[in-house]
Motif scaffolding. Structure first.
Motif, PDB file in Angstrom:
ATOM      1  N   LEU A 166      71.316 104.530  48.967  1.00 39.07           N
ATOM      2  CA  LEU A 166      70.758 103.462  49.793  1.00 39.07           C
ATOM      3  C   LEU A 166      69.256 103.466  49.591  1.00 39.07           C
ATOM      4  O   LEU A 166      68.651 104.529  49.438  1.00 39.07           O
ATOM      5  N   VAL A 167      68.655 102.291  49.600  1.00 41.59           N
ATOM      6  CA  VAL A 167      67.208 102.212  49.455  1.00 41.59           C
ATOM      7  C   VAL A 167      66.610 101.461  50.633  1.00 41.59           C
ATOM      8  O   VAL A 167      67.273 100.643  51.266  1.00 41.59           O
ATOM      9  N   ALA A 168      65.358 101.774  50.900  1.00 46.15           N
ATOM     10  CA  ALA A 168      64.571 101.039  51.893  1.00 46.15           C
ATOM     11  C   ALA A 168      63.547 100.227  51.109  1.00 46.15           C
ATOM     12  O   ALA A 168      62.934 100.732  50.163  1.00 46.15           O
ATOM     13  N   LYS A 169      63.371  98.977  51.519  1.00 45.59           N
ATOM     14  CA  LYS A 169      62.432  98.092  50.832  1.00 45.59           C
ATOM     15  C   LYS A 169      61.430  97.505  51.811  1.00 45.59           C
ATOM     16  O   LYS A 169      61.768  97.237  52.955  1.00 45.59           O
ATOM     17  N   VAL A 170      60.234  97.292  51.323  1.00 40.01           N
ATOM     18  CA  VAL A 170      59.236  96.492  52.015  1.00 40.01           C
ATOM     19  C   VAL A 170      58.920  95.375  51.044  1.00 40.01           C
ATOM     20  O   VAL A 170      58.509  95.632  49.908  1.00 40.01           O
ATOM     21  N   GLU A 171      59.159  94.161  51.510  1.00 38.99           N
ATOM     22  CA  GLU A 171      59.114  92.989  50.643  1.00 38.99           C
ATOM     23  C   GLU A 171      60.090  93.252  49.501  1.00 38.99           C
ATOM     24  O   GLU A 171      61.256  93.465  49.741  1.00 38.99           O
ATOM     25  N   SER A 172      59.658  93.335  48.266  1.00 37.38           N
ATOM     26  CA  SER A 172      60.621  93.591  47.179  1.00 37.38           C
ATOM     27  C   SER A 172      60.416  94.963  46.550  1.00 37.38           C
ATOM     28  O   SER A 172      60.943  95.235  45.481  1.00 37.38           O
ATOM     29  N   HIS A 173      59.664  95.847  47.213  1.00 36.62           N
ATOM     30  CA  HIS A 173      59.368  97.167  46.665  1.00 36.62           C
ATOM     31  C   HIS A 173      60.205  98.252  47.344  1.00 36.62           C
ATOM     32  O   HIS A 173      60.268  98.311  48.569  1.00 36.62           O
ATOM     33  N   ILE A 174      60.823  99.098  46.547  1.00 38.86           N
ATOM     34  CA  ILE A 174      61.593 100.220  47.078  1.00 38.86           C
ATOM     35  C   ILE A 174      60.613 101.295  47.540  1.00 38.86           C
ATOM     36  O   ILE A 174      59.776 101.762  46.768  1.00 38.86           O
ATOM     37  N   ILE A 175      60.722 101.667  48.818  1.00 41.44           N
ATOM     38  CA  ILE A 175      59.804 102.650  49.381  1.00 41.44           C
ATOM     39  C   ILE A 175      60.523 103.905  49.874  1.00 41.44           C
ATOM     40  O   ILE A 175      59.881 104.842  50.349  1.00 41.44           O
ATOM     41  N   ALA A 218      69.733 113.826  48.432  1.00 39.45           N
ATOM     42  CA  ALA A 218      68.284 113.622  48.358  1.00 39.45           C
ATOM     43  C   ALA A 218      67.874 112.565  49.370  1.00 39.45           C
ATOM     44  O   ALA A 218      68.597 111.598  49.600  1.00 39.45           O
ATOM     45  N   LEU A 219      66.708 112.770  49.959  1.00 39.42           N
ATOM     46  CA  LEU A 219      66.115 111.793  50.876  1.00 39.42           C
ATOM     47  C   LEU A 219      64.622 111.817  50.640  1.00 39.42           C
ATOM     48  O   LEU A 219      63.999 112.877  50.688  1.00 39.42           O
ATOM     49  N   ILE A 220      64.049 110.663  50.353  1.00 41.85           N
ATOM     50  CA  ILE A 220      62.606 110.583  50.116  1.00 41.85           C
ATOM     51  C   ILE A 220      62.081 109.236  50.596  1.00 41.85           C
ATOM     52  O   ILE A 220      62.736 108.211  50.436  1.00 41.85           O
ATOM     53  N   VAL A 221      60.921 109.282  51.214  1.00 44.51           N
ATOM     54  CA  VAL A 221      60.184 108.076  51.593  1.00 44.51           C
ATOM     55  C   VAL A 221      58.826 108.171  50.908  1.00 44.51           C
ATOM     56  O   VAL A 221      58.194 109.242  50.912  1.00 44.51           O
ATOM     57  N   ASP A 222      58.387 107.092  50.326  1.00 46.27           N
ATOM     58  CA  ASP A 222      57.103 107.069  49.636  1.00 46.27           C
ATOM     59  C   ASP A 222      56.001 107.600  50.547  1.00 46.27           C
ATOM     60  O   ASP A 222      55.959 107.287  51.745  1.00 46.27           O
ATOM     61  N   LYS A 223      55.103 108.397  49.980  1.00 46.52           N
ATOM     62  CA  LYS A 223      54.066 109.069  50.767  1.00 46.52           C
ATOM     63  C   LYS A 223      53.177 108.094  51.542  1.00 46.52           C
ATOM     64  O   LYS A 223      52.591 108.461  52.551  1.00 46.52           O
TER      65      LYS A 223
END
Length: 84
Positions: A36-45, A67-72
């Protein structure tokens, strides 16, 4: 898969585009891996990789987090919680 590369670097698993594509194909073809991905606008964050498999002692499925990661630049905003 190209958008996942910075996240994989931050997670400590640097990948090339080719290796990430192979990994994603293997996961998709397995039938038990999910992403699963999280997006802001069209960018995967953010992303979460997990496995769903049958329990050996209950009549239900189990889930194992891989794995679980959120952009810094997007941490501490509840995105990881939403991915979970």
């Amino acid at each position: 898969s190209k958008e996942l590369l910075p996240l994989m670097d931050q997670l400590g698993y640097p990948q090339t585009i080719s290796s990430m594509q192979k990994c994603l194909k293997k996961c998709i073809d397995s039938g038990i891996y999910y992403c699963l991905v999280a997006k802001v606008e069209s960018h995967i964050i953010g992303l979460v990789f997990f496995i769903i498999y049958p329990s050996c002692y209950k009549d239900s499925n189990r889930c194992s987090l891989e794995a679980l990661i959120v952009d810094k630049h997007h941490r501490r905003q509840g995105i990881g919680r939403k991915l979970m």
